[in-house]
Design a protein around this motif. Structure first.
Motif, PDB file in Angstrom:
ATOM      1  N   ASP A  59       0.440   2.254  -5.005  1.00  0.00           N
ATOM      2  CA  ASP A  59       0.631   2.699  -3.621  1.00  0.00           C
ATOM      3  C   ASP A  59       2.058   2.431  -3.136  1.00  0.00           C
ATOM      4  O   ASP A  59       2.584   3.182  -2.314  1.00  0.00           O
ATOM      5  CB  ASP A  59      -0.370   2.018  -2.683  1.00  0.00           C
ATOM      6  CG  ASP A  59      -1.795   2.521  -2.865  1.00  0.00           C
ATOM      7  OD1 ASP A  59      -1.999   3.534  -3.573  1.00  0.00           O
ATOM      8  OD2 ASP A  59      -2.716   1.885  -2.310  1.00  0.00           O
ATOM      9  N   GLU A  60       2.678   1.380  -3.648  1.00  0.00           N
ATOM     10  CA  GLU A  60       4.062   1.047  -3.292  1.00  0.00           C
ATOM     11  C   GLU A  60       5.069   1.880  -4.082  1.00  0.00           C
ATOM     12  O   GLU A  60       6.266   1.825  -3.808  1.00  0.00           O
ATOM     13  CB  GLU A  60       4.344  -0.428  -3.565  1.00  0.00           C
ATOM     14  CG  GLU A  60       3.603  -1.377  -2.681  1.00  0.00           C
ATOM     15  CD  GLU A  60       3.785  -2.825  -3.097  1.00  0.00           C
ATOM     16  OE1 GLU A  60       4.870  -3.166  -3.634  1.00  0.00           O
ATOM     17  OE2 GLU A  60       2.857  -3.614  -2.895  1.00  0.00           O
ATOM     18  N   GLY A  61       4.586   2.599  -5.092  1.00  0.00           N
ATOM     19  CA  GLY A  61       5.475   3.402  -5.917  1.00  0.00           C
ATOM     20  C   GLY A  61       6.180   2.612  -7.004  1.00  0.00           C
ATOM     21  O   GLY A  61       7.100   3.123  -7.643  1.00  0.00           O
ATOM     22  N   LEU A  62       5.765   1.369  -7.235  1.00  0.00           N
ATOM     23  CA  LEU A  62       6.407   0.538  -8.257  1.00  0.00           C
ATOM     24  C   LEU A  62       5.932   0.870  -9.664  1.00  0.00           C
ATOM     25  O   LEU A  62       6.671   0.678 -10.622  1.00  0.00           O
ATOM     26  CB  LEU A  62       6.168  -0.946  -7.975  1.00  0.00           C
ATOM     27  CG  LEU A  62       6.889  -1.500  -6.762  1.00  0.00           C
ATOM     28  CD1 LEU A  62       6.476  -2.948  -6.524  1.00  0.00           C
ATOM     29  CD2 LEU A  62       8.380  -1.405  -6.945  1.00  0.00           C
ATOM     30  N   ILE A  63       4.684   1.329  -9.781  1.00  0.00           N
ATOM     31  CA  ILE A  63       4.151   1.694 -11.091  1.00  0.00           C
ATOM     32  C   ILE A  63       3.457   3.045 -10.999  1.00  0.00           C
ATOM     33  O   ILE A  63       3.138   3.517  -9.899  1.00  0.00           O
ATOM     34  CB  ILE A  63       3.168   0.637 -11.661  1.00  0.00           C
ATOM     35  CG1 ILE A  63       1.877   0.569 -10.846  1.00  0.00           C
ATOM     36  CG2 ILE A  63       3.829  -0.729 -11.764  1.00  0.00           C
ATOM     37  CD1 ILE A  63       0.775  -0.279 -11.495  1.00  0.00           C
TER      38      ILE A  63
END
Length: 82
Positions: A59-63
Motif C-alpha cells: 500500500d505504501e508502494g515500497l514492494i
C-alpha cells in the motif's frame, strides 16, 4: 526475533524493520523481500500478521508482488516532484 513493544501492533513493528532494511539498502530495488513464511520464522509471527506486513508495504508502494514469484522491492520514483 525482535522484542515486541506492547503498545503497537506486531505487524507494524515488523513492517518498520523491513522498511528500514529497504531504506538502508539491505534489500535493494527489485530484490526479493522475505515471504510470509520467512517472516513467520524470523519474527515468530502468525501468517495473518505476515500478510498484513506485506499489504502495508504494498500500500505504501515500497514492494510489489509477482504472483507465483514473490514480493520485491519497488524501484524508487525518479520522476521530478511538482
Amino acid at each position: 526475533m525482535i522484542e515486541f513493544a506492547p503498545d503497537q501492533p506486531r505487524w507494524r513493528q515488523v513492517a518498520d524493520v523491513i522498511r528500514k532494511r529497504i531504506a538502508d539498502g539491505a534489500y535493494p530495488p527489485r530484490s526479493r523481500v522475505p515471504s510470509v513464511l520467512q517472516l513467520q520464522a524470523e519474527f515468530g509471527i502468525a501468517a495473518a500478521t505476515g500478510q498484513k506486513v506485506h499489504r502495508a508495504l504494498r500500500d505504501e508502494g515500497l514492494i510489489y508482488t509477482e504472483p507465483g514469484l514473490g514480493s520485491f522491492v519497488s524501484q524508487p520514483d525518479t520522476r521530478p516532484r511538482t
